[in-house]
Design a protein around this motif. Structure first.
Motif, mmCIF file in Angstrom:
data_model
loop_
_atom_site.group_PDB
_atom_site.id
_atom_site.type_symbol
_atom_site.label_atom_id
_atom_site.label_comp_id
_atom_site.label_asym_id
_atom_site.label_seq_id
_atom_site.Cartn_x
_atom_site.Cartn_y
_atom_site.Cartn_z
ATOM 1 N N PHE A 229 -14.502 11.114 0.550
ATOM 2 C CA PHE A 229 -14.978 10.742 -0.787
ATOM 3 C C PHE A 229 -14.450 11.713 -1.852
ATOM 4 C CE2 PHE A 229 -18.365 8.156 1.315
ATOM 5 C CZ PHE A 229 -18.034 6.957 0.717
ATOM 6 N N LYS A 230 -13.150 12.000 -1.750
ATOM 7 C CA LYS A 230 -12.431 12.856 -2.695
ATOM 8 C C LYS A 230 -12.908 14.314 -2.682
ATOM 9 C CE LYS A 230 -11.374 9.033 -5.836
ATOM 10 N NZ LYS A 230 -11.445 8.550 -7.243
ATOM 11 N N GLU A 231 -13.664 14.675 -1.670
ATOM 12 C CA GLU A 231 -14.154 16.051 -1.563
ATOM 13 C C GLU A 231 -13.424 16.787 -0.441
ATOM 14 O OE1 GLU A 231 -18.385 18.460 -1.080
ATOM 15 O OE2 GLU A 231 -18.184 16.488 -0.189
ATOM 16 N N ASN A 232 -13.002 17.999 -0.711
ATOM 17 C CA ASN A 232 -12.364 18.842 0.291
ATOM 18 C C ASN A 232 -13.440 19.356 1.251
ATOM 19 O OD1 ASN A 232 -11.264 20.994 1.747
ATOM 20 N ND2 ASN A 232 -9.934 21.650 0.065
ATOM 21 N N ARG A 233 -13.389 18.902 2.488
ATOM 22 C CA ARG A 233 -14.379 19.302 3.490
ATOM 23 C C ARG A 233 -13.860 20.392 4.429
ATOM 24 N NH1 ARG A 233 -18.585 15.482 4.261
ATOM 25 N NH2 ARG A 233 -18.986 14.481 2.253
ATOM 26 N N GLY A 234 -12.740 21.010 4.080
ATOM 27 C CA GLY A 234 -12.232 22.121 4.865
ATOM 28 C C GLY A 234 -11.308 21.701 5.996
ATOM 29 N N ASN A 235 -10.576 22.678 6.513
ATOM 30 C CA ASN A 235 -9.760 22.505 7.712
ATOM 31 C C ASN A 235 -10.534 23.188 8.841
ATOM 32 O OD1 ASN A 235 -7.948 22.875 9.862
ATOM 33 N ND2 ASN A 235 -6.173 22.982 8.503
ATOM 34 N N VAL A 236 -11.319 22.411 9.566
ATOM 35 C CA VAL A 236 -12.246 23.008 10.527
ATOM 36 C C VAL A 236 -11.524 23.660 11.703
ATOM 37 C CG1 VAL A 236 -14.136 21.495 9.848
ATOM 38 C CG2 VAL A 236 -12.613 20.789 11.715
ATOM 39 N N TYR A 237 -10.360 23.123 12.054
ATOM 40 C CA TYR A 237 -9.572 23.712 13.145
ATOM 41 C C TYR A 237 -9.074 25.102 12.752
ATOM 42 C CZ TYR A 237 -5.690 24.348 16.435
ATOM 43 O OH TYR A 237 -4.821 24.854 17.378
ATOM 44 N N ALA A 238 -8.471 25.213 11.576
ATOM 45 C CA ALA A 238 -7.968 26.512 11.110
ATOM 46 C C ALA A 238 -9.118 27.487 10.893
ATOM 47 C CB ALA A 238 -7.178 26.333 9.816
ATOM 48 N N PHE A 239 -10.241 26.988 10.392
ATOM 49 C CA PHE A 239 -11.403 27.845 10.173
ATOM 50 C C PHE A 239 -11.921 28.407 11.495
ATOM 51 C CE2 PHE A 239 -15.967 28.407 10.237
ATOM 52 C CZ PHE A 239 -16.170 29.282 9.181
ATOM 53 N N ALA A 240 -12.130 27.544 12.479
ATOM 54 C CA ALA A 240 -12.688 27.980 13.757
ATOM 55 C C ALA A 240 -11.782 28.996 14.446
ATOM 56 C CB ALA A 240 -12.935 26.771 14.658
ATOM 57 N N HIS A 241 -10.496 28.727 14.453
ATOM 58 C CA HIS A 241 -9.562 29.670 15.076
ATOM 59 C C HIS A 241 -9.516 30.981 14.293
ATOM 60 C CE1 HIS A 241 -7.107 27.194 18.100
ATOM 61 N NE2 HIS A 241 -8.228 26.538 17.849
ATOM 62 N N GLY A 242 -9.576 30.881 12.977
ATOM 63 C CA GLY A 242 -9.522 32.084 12.152
ATOM 64 C C GLY A 242 -10.696 33.013 12.388
ATOM 65 N N VAL A 243 -11.912 32.456 12.460
ATOM 66 C CA VAL A 243 -13.073 33.337 12.637
ATOM 67 C C VAL A 243 -13.124 33.910 14.050
ATOM 68 C CG1 VAL A 243 -14.455 32.331 10.783
ATOM 69 C CG2 VAL A 243 -14.628 31.368 13.093
ATOM 70 N N ILE A 244 -12.610 33.174 15.035
ATOM 71 C CA ILE A 244 -12.526 33.748 16.385
ATOM 72 C C ILE A 244 -11.489 34.865 16.416
ATOM 73 C CG2 ILE A 244 -11.747 33.262 18.751
ATOM 74 C CD1 ILE A 244 -13.283 30.631 18.563
ATOM 75 N N ASP A 245 -10.375 34.672 15.758
ATOM 76 C CA ASP A 245 -9.389 35.752 15.650
ATOM 77 C C ASP A 245 -10.010 37.006 15.037
ATOM 78 O OD1 ASP A 245 -7.372 34.152 16.686
ATOM 79 O OD2 ASP A 245 -6.592 33.562 14.715
ATOM 80 N N ALA A 246 -10.996 36.811 14.152
ATOM 81 C CA ALA A 246 -11.632 37.926 13.453
ATOM 82 C C ALA A 246 -12.789 38.542 14.234
ATOM 83 C CB ALA A 246 -12.133 37.462 12.088
ATOM 84 N N GLY A 247 -13.202 37.897 15.347
ATOM 85 C CA GLY A 247 -14.253 38.502 16.153
ATOM 86 C C GLY A 247 -15.424 37.619 16.508
#
Length: 358
Positions: A229-247
């Motif tokens: 609905f024209k709203e940016n809901r994030g890139n959940v794959y990149a987010f999940a991998h990024g936070v795991i990379d961070a700890g």
């Protein structure tokens, strides 16, 4: 940068323990945490909204909302997404100019909070698009009630994380969403900075996110930024991998209202969407929206995945929340995980267990 600044301020008054110079002047003991940690996780929960009318509350006043699954809601951590606020009265600004009966604004009566507590929930995400349905009044009242019940929560800008201890294990919990007043899922670098800082303070870091498109057309992961609905809901794959990379040790997703794939990345477990778990009223329960997993996850003291059991549940407008004897959610997770992560390292056994391949 707001998140990082908040973390810095909150840690200023924390005491630190210095390493003793020799054994004689030490009364300190090495802290040993349990070998296996149990995390129970579910998706969206909203037990009934008194807005726009009390007619939208369930006939049993929500008392029996979790009756069918009570025996499964037991663990060191019992987590879910609080899809709405606690507030006894008030109107929603989001419903101005439209028929309130067609407006998705949820406020559960204050007394409903105790139903979550008695069911066993001790960690809730308030990073979503409905906790703020009744503006600051609803958010503040929700925080006040959760504090009074000693239920841990996070995800709003004024409380992006919480650090707490259960049975000698120190946990850090943080939550993210693409919505106003929430800690943004879209700023992955900022999320990684927060998680990295939290990992220095805690044994186990649990990250929750509310993100991705909604409904049957969004069951699969795109690994791209998802627009709904024209709203940016994030890139959940990149987010999940990024936070795991961070700890991060565990990542628990919700928001699409349908079940999505799971993944083990760097020995850490990710659930990309836990679906509609217990949602009364205006929520659509058609097709895949009516089925969800109750996840019983086991990790070791280092936060690494051991195994997970999936209790499949279903909802309909008459019977409400019940256990699904046909195991639809588990089979859906299996199919989606194998489709979205071909060659993955997971083995889906029988009708409910997820383990690592040898």
């Amino acid at each position: 940068m707001i998140v990082v600044a908040y973390f810095s301020m909150s840690c200023r008054n924390k005491t630190t323990t210095t390493t003793p110079k020799n054994k004689a002047d030490s009364s300190l003991k090495v802290r040993k945490i349990k070998d296996t940690i149990s995390i129970v996780a579910v998706g969206d929960m909203m037990l009934g909204s008194a807005f726009p009318s009390k007619l939208n509350l369930p006939p049993d006043d929500a008392i029996h909302s979790f009756k069918a699954v009570d025996s499964f809601l037991k663990g060191d951590i019992v987590f879910g997404n609080l899809e709405g606020c606690f507030l006894n009265s008030g109107n929603s600004d989001k419903c101005k100019g439209i028929n309130p009966n067609n407006c998705y604004a949820f406020r559960m009566p204050d007394r409903y909070a105790d139903i979550y507590k008695k069911a066993g929930f001790n960690v809730l995400s308030i990073a979503n698009n409905h906790v703020g349905d009744f503006n600051a009044k609803g958010r503040k009242n929700t925080a006040r009630i959760l504090d009074s019940l000693q239920i841990h929560y996070a995800g709003q800008l004024n409380k992006p994380f919480e650090i707490f201890e259960i049975d000698s294990v120190k946990y850090a919990f943080c939550a993210f969403a693409p919505n106003e007043n929430t800690v943004s899922i879209k700023n992955i670098d900022s999320a990684k900075m927060l998680v990295s800082a939290l990992k220095k303070q805690a044994d186990i870091v649990i990250v929750s996110f509310h993100g991705g498109g909604e409904g049957a057309n969004f069951e699969h992961l795109t690994r791209k930024t998802e627009i709904f609905f024209k709203e940016n809901r994030g890139n959940v794959y990149a987010f999940a991998h990024g936070v795991i990379d961070a700890g991060a040790d565990v990542v628990l997703g919700h928001g699409p209202h349908v079940t999505r794939a799971v993944e083990v990345y760097k020995n850490k477990f990710i659930a990309y969407s836990l679906g509609n778990f217990c949602t009364y009223g205006m929520f659509s329960l058609k097709g895949p929206n009516g089925f969800a997993p109750l996840l019983q996850l086991k990790i070791n003291s280092s936060g690494d995945f051991l195994y997970a059991d999936v209790i499949s549940v279903k909802q309909d407008k008459i019977n409400r929340l019940t256990v699904d004897e046909t195991h639809t959610a588990f089979l859906k997770i299996k199919a989606l995980s194998n489709a979205d992560f071909p060659g993955n390292n997971l083995l889906f056994k029988d009708t409910n267990r997820i383990i690592l391949r040898n």
